[in-house]
Motif scaffolding. Sequence first.
Motif, PDB file in Angstrom:
ATOM      1  N   THR B  31       0.879  -1.170   0.000  1.00 53.12           N
ATOM      2  CA  THR B  31       0.000   0.000   0.000  1.00 53.12           C
ATOM      3  C   THR B  31       0.915   1.217   0.000  1.00 53.12           C
ATOM      4  OG1 THR B  31      -0.068  -0.162   2.391  1.00 53.12           O
ATOM      5  CG2 THR B  31      -1.926  -1.098   1.197  1.00 53.12           C
ATOM      6  N   ARG B  33       2.404   4.763  -1.171  1.00 54.41           N
ATOM      7  CA  ARG B  33       1.932   6.033  -1.700  1.00 54.41           C
ATOM      8  C   ARG B  33       3.123   6.958  -1.873  1.00 54.41           C
ATOM      9  NH1 ARG B  33      -1.589   3.510  -2.918  1.00 54.41           N
ATOM     10  NH2 ARG B  33      -3.820   3.669  -2.510  1.00 54.41           N
ATOM     11  N   ARG B  34       2.973   7.893  -2.810  1.00 57.41           N
ATOM     12  CA  ARG B  34       4.047   8.844  -3.038  1.00 57.41           C
ATOM     13  C   ARG B  34       4.206   9.729  -1.794  1.00 57.41           C
ATOM     14  NH1 ARG B  34       4.059  13.371  -6.102  1.00 57.41           N
ATOM     15  NH2 ARG B  34       1.816  13.111  -6.282  1.00 57.41           N
ATOM     16  N   THR B  47       6.082   5.522   0.227  1.00 61.94           N
ATOM     17  CA  THR B  47       6.019   5.051   1.602  1.00 61.94           C
ATOM     18  C   THR B  47       4.787   4.182   1.814  1.00 61.94           C
ATOM     19  OG1 THR B  47       6.208   5.732   3.905  1.00 61.94           O
ATOM     20  CG2 THR B  47       4.749   7.036   2.531  1.00 61.94           C
ATOM     21  N   VAL B  49       1.542   3.016   3.582  1.00 66.80           N
ATOM     22  CA  VAL B  49       0.590   3.721   4.441  1.00 66.80           C
ATOM     23  C   VAL B  49      -0.323   2.794   5.236  1.00 66.80           C
ATOM     24  CG1 VAL B  49       0.569   5.863   3.134  1.00 66.80           C
ATOM     25  CG2 VAL B  49      -1.060   4.088   2.565  1.00 66.80           C
ATOM     26  N   ALA B  50      -0.442   1.539   4.850  1.00 66.47           N
ATOM     27  CA  ALA B  50      -1.261   0.637   5.677  1.00 66.47           C
ATOM     28  C   ALA B  50      -0.388  -0.537   6.085  1.00 66.47           C
ATOM     29  CB  ALA B  50      -2.490   0.188   4.936  1.00 66.47           C
ATOM     30  N   ARG B  74       3.035   8.691  12.857  1.00 65.40           N
ATOM     31  CA  ARG B  74       1.594   8.955  12.777  1.00 65.40           C
ATOM     32  C   ARG B  74       0.781   7.698  12.441  1.00 65.40           C
ATOM     33  NH1 ARG B  74       3.735  11.286   8.116  1.00 65.40           N
ATOM     34  NH2 ARG B  74       2.864  10.609   6.125  1.00 65.40           N
ATOM     35  N   PHE B  75       1.489   6.651  12.015  1.00 66.15           N
ATOM     36  CA  PHE B  75       0.791   5.400  11.705  1.00 66.15           C
ATOM     37  C   PHE B  75       0.872   4.378  12.846  1.00 66.15           C
ATOM     38  CE2 PHE B  75       1.613   6.996   7.379  1.00 66.15           C
ATOM     39  CZ  PHE B  75       0.318   6.927   6.872  1.00 66.15           C
ATOM     40  N   PHE B  77      -1.027   3.518  15.043  1.00 67.87           N
ATOM     41  CA  PHE B  77      -2.222   2.693  15.261  1.00 67.87           C
ATOM     42  C   PHE B  77      -2.133   1.397  14.465  1.00 67.87           C
ATOM     43  CE2 PHE B  77      -3.017   5.372  11.649  1.00 67.87           C
ATOM     44  CZ  PHE B  77      -3.628   4.520  10.736  1.00 67.87           C
TER      45      PHE B  77
ATOM     46  N   PRO C  29      -2.294  11.625   0.224  1.00 65.43           N
ATOM     47  CA  PRO C  29      -2.430  10.169   0.122  1.00 65.43           C
ATOM     48  C   PRO C  29      -1.460   9.424   1.045  1.00 65.43           C
ATOM     49  CG  PRO C  29      -2.380  11.149  -2.054  1.00 65.43           C
ATOM     50  CD  PRO C  29      -2.044  12.243  -1.093  1.00 65.43           C
ATOM     51  N   ASP C  30      -0.395  10.072   1.501  1.00 62.69           N
ATOM     52  CA  ASP C  30       0.490   9.400   2.446  1.00 62.69           C
ATOM     53  C   ASP C  30       0.215   9.828   3.890  1.00 62.69           C
ATOM     54  OD1 ASP C  30       1.536  11.909   2.034  1.00 62.69           O
ATOM     55  OD2 ASP C  30       3.604  11.284   2.283  1.00 62.69           O
ATOM     56  N   ALA C  52      -5.800   7.886   5.214  1.00 58.69           N
ATOM     57  CA  ALA C  52      -4.963   7.442   4.100  1.00 58.69           C
ATOM     58  C   ALA C  52      -4.808   5.924   4.124  1.00 58.69           C
ATOM     59  CB  ALA C  52      -3.594   8.117   4.178  1.00 58.69           C
ATOM     60  N   ALA C  53      -4.623   5.364   5.318  1.00 59.83           N
ATOM     61  CA  ALA C  53      -4.416   3.919   5.427  1.00 59.83           C
ATOM     62  C   ALA C  53      -5.643   3.156   4.946  1.00 59.83           C
ATOM     63  CB  ALA C  53      -4.096   3.544   6.874  1.00 59.83           C
ATOM     64  N   LEU C  55      -8.132   4.175   3.044  1.00 61.16           N
ATOM     65  CA  LEU C  55      -8.422   4.353   1.618  1.00 61.16           C
ATOM     66  C   LEU C  55      -7.496   3.481   0.768  1.00 61.16           C
ATOM     67  CD1 LEU C  55     -10.293   5.900  -0.340  1.00 61.16           C
ATOM     68  CD2 LEU C  55      -8.406   7.470  -0.719  1.00 61.16           C
ATOM     69  N   SER C  56      -6.221   3.420   1.149  1.00 60.41           N
ATOM     70  CA  SER C  56      -5.282   2.614   0.366  1.00 60.41           C
ATOM     71  C   SER C  56      -5.630   1.132   0.457  1.00 60.41           C
ATOM     72  CB  SER C  56      -3.842   2.868   0.820  1.00 60.41           C
ATOM     73  OG  SER C  56      -3.570   2.134   1.989  1.00 60.41           O
ATOM     74  N   LEU C  57      -6.047   0.691   1.643  1.00 59.91           N
ATOM     75  CA  LEU C  57      -6.471  -0.708   1.789  1.00 59.91           C
ATOM     76  C   LEU C  57      -7.715  -0.974   0.945  1.00 59.91           C
ATOM     77  CD1 LEU C  57      -6.098  -1.764   5.517  1.00 59.91           C
ATOM     78  CD2 LEU C  57      -4.925  -2.691   3.525  1.00 59.91           C
ATOM     79  N   GLU C  59      -8.698   0.584  -1.712  1.00 60.99           N
ATOM     80  CA  GLU C  59      -8.351   0.570  -3.136  1.00 60.99           C
ATOM     81  C   GLU C  59      -7.664  -0.740  -3.513  1.00 60.99           C
ATOM     82  OE1 GLU C  59      -6.289   4.265  -3.706  1.00 60.99           O
ATOM     83  OE2 GLU C  59      -8.174   5.375  -3.938  1.00 60.99           O
ATOM     84  N   ARG C  60      -6.850  -1.257  -2.585  1.00 61.26           N
ATOM     85  CA  ARG C  60      -6.190  -2.553  -2.821  1.00 61.26           C
ATOM     86  C   ARG C  60      -7.233  -3.670  -2.949  1.00 61.26           C
ATOM     87  NH1 ARG C  60      -0.924  -3.798  -4.343  1.00 61.26           N
ATOM     88  NH2 ARG C  60      -1.871  -5.779  -4.797  1.00 61.26           N
TER      89      ARG C  60
END
Lengths: 189, 180, 122
Positions: B31, B33-34, B47, B49-50, B74-75, B77, C29-30, C52-53, C55-57, C59-60
């Motif tokens: 996952t 992202r730019r 990077t 993001v999930a 920030r991630f 969680f 998006p990041d 962001a997390a 939404l990316s999941l 979309e995946r």
Amino acid sequence: MFQLQLEEVNKLFTITSAEFKFEEINNEPQVSSSEKNFPWEEMTGKQKKATKISLEAMRDYFNWDYLKEKMPFRNSGLNKLVDKHDFQLLPLETYLWNTANSNISLRKIAQEKQVPLEKIQQTALSMIFAGLLEEVSIINMPMKTTKYSIASSSKSNFADINNTNISNNQPKISNSLLSNLIAFLRKHF
Amino acid sequence: MEILKIAVTGNVGAGKTTFIRTISEIEVVDTERRITDEKIASWKENTTVALDFGRLTLNSEQIVHMYGTPGQARFDFMWDIILNKVHAYILLVAVHRPQDFRGARRILTYINQRVQIPMIIGLTHTDCEGAWQKDDVILALGLTNQNIDLPVVDVNAENPNSVAQCLLTLLEQWQPKPTT
Amino acid sequence: MVQASMLNEIIQKFVTSISGIEGAALVTPDGLSLVSVLPSSMDEERTAAMSAAILSLGERIGQELVRGLVARIVVEGEKGYSVMVSCGRDAVLLVLASKETKQGLLFLEIKRLVRELMPLLG
Ligand SMILES: Nc1nc2c(ncn2[C@@H]2O[C@H](COP(=O)(O)OP(=O)(O)O)[C@@H](O)[C@H]2O)c(=O)[nH]1
Ligand SMILES: [Mg+2]
């Protein structure tokens, strides 16, 4: 005299990029080669712990910009690194000390105390540098139940790492899988 | 079906996505992202993001899952979500980026406050300019003053042999030692 | 961002003028916050990363399970909705709405907002 010298030391804290080398004086009769170069004549015989000097100097430290990278995060909490100390703390420092170990974020502390978040972060950082507190993440997940308090945990913290007793809610992994994985890795890589 | 779940964590650019990509049998579900953060964007393009997800099938009954977490604080969680579901942890530290050691130390404390599971520290980018020596990194991560007996190994995330070796060392963390 | 104050104005207006909308945020998006009008109990930094997390999941999942382009992600809770939509290549929009909001109407308003924001995001 010692106070004047300390003021000079405090000024060092405004230098934005430098490397300091600290040398310990040993109590043995022979003088080591580096000790020969010590400014013995200027020494007053008085001592002060480096961590205390750092806390005091940082109270007057204005150029926080240079420490931005080191600032504790707003969502972090604080834990005590020592059980007790003999520092003379300012009111806000005392407050941080008293609320440490209780899973409250810097953001919440700022809200509750009605103090700007930056001020809380700066005060926390100077206490971190002084070796009183450490920054910890606090999120909703429950902490594992520990037999020991965090403050006195420095030794036992990681002691049980080899314990097969996994404390999250995952089923135990069989020896069969582990040996198969070992064989797989040896064979294919 | 038995699944061994391993998490790979560490700061941005430590090599987490690469590590999983190198060893996974499937194309890694990423996952990425730019990066828009200007400071990071100057040296890294994408990077996570999930999470990153990779897999190794041992046989019809046993598989290994690997999860890579995002690096930025920030991630955190996501660390929580993953931490509760894994059996072991790999913390990657890029030794040529000393400014990130504090972040690595923070992750270490974080994990340690919550779970006691087998764990290993992999030092990446040892071949890069400005790489710190192993002993100095260990000191910077605060491993010595806590008396922590945690294996610290060099690993090149781009090299399959090196990644496999790192996993083997991690497996030694299980007691009693599995028969070899 | 170039038009930060304008983006801010539009989002602010959206939140205050439409009943049932409890907050909105525009994030990269990041996962970095661009503009946010959120209840004070929420942390803008973490909310941005979460949007962001997920939404990316999403979309995946859309891709992996051949569901095509993802229009939106909706998390429906006891107390209301969180809706995440992609807002061009450079932003993700998060909208929080109360339980009483009519879903169809909500999606329509969000679509309108995205159309208004897109040109400003370049
Ligand atoms: N030289 C070198 N490069 C590495 C090593 N490990 C990873 N990389 C590179 O470092 C970059 C960042 O890796 P990535 O996996 O995206 O990091 P992540 O942010 O932790 O997922 C990539 O270009 C990798 O190819 C290593 O041990 N040595
Ligand atoms: Mg990655």
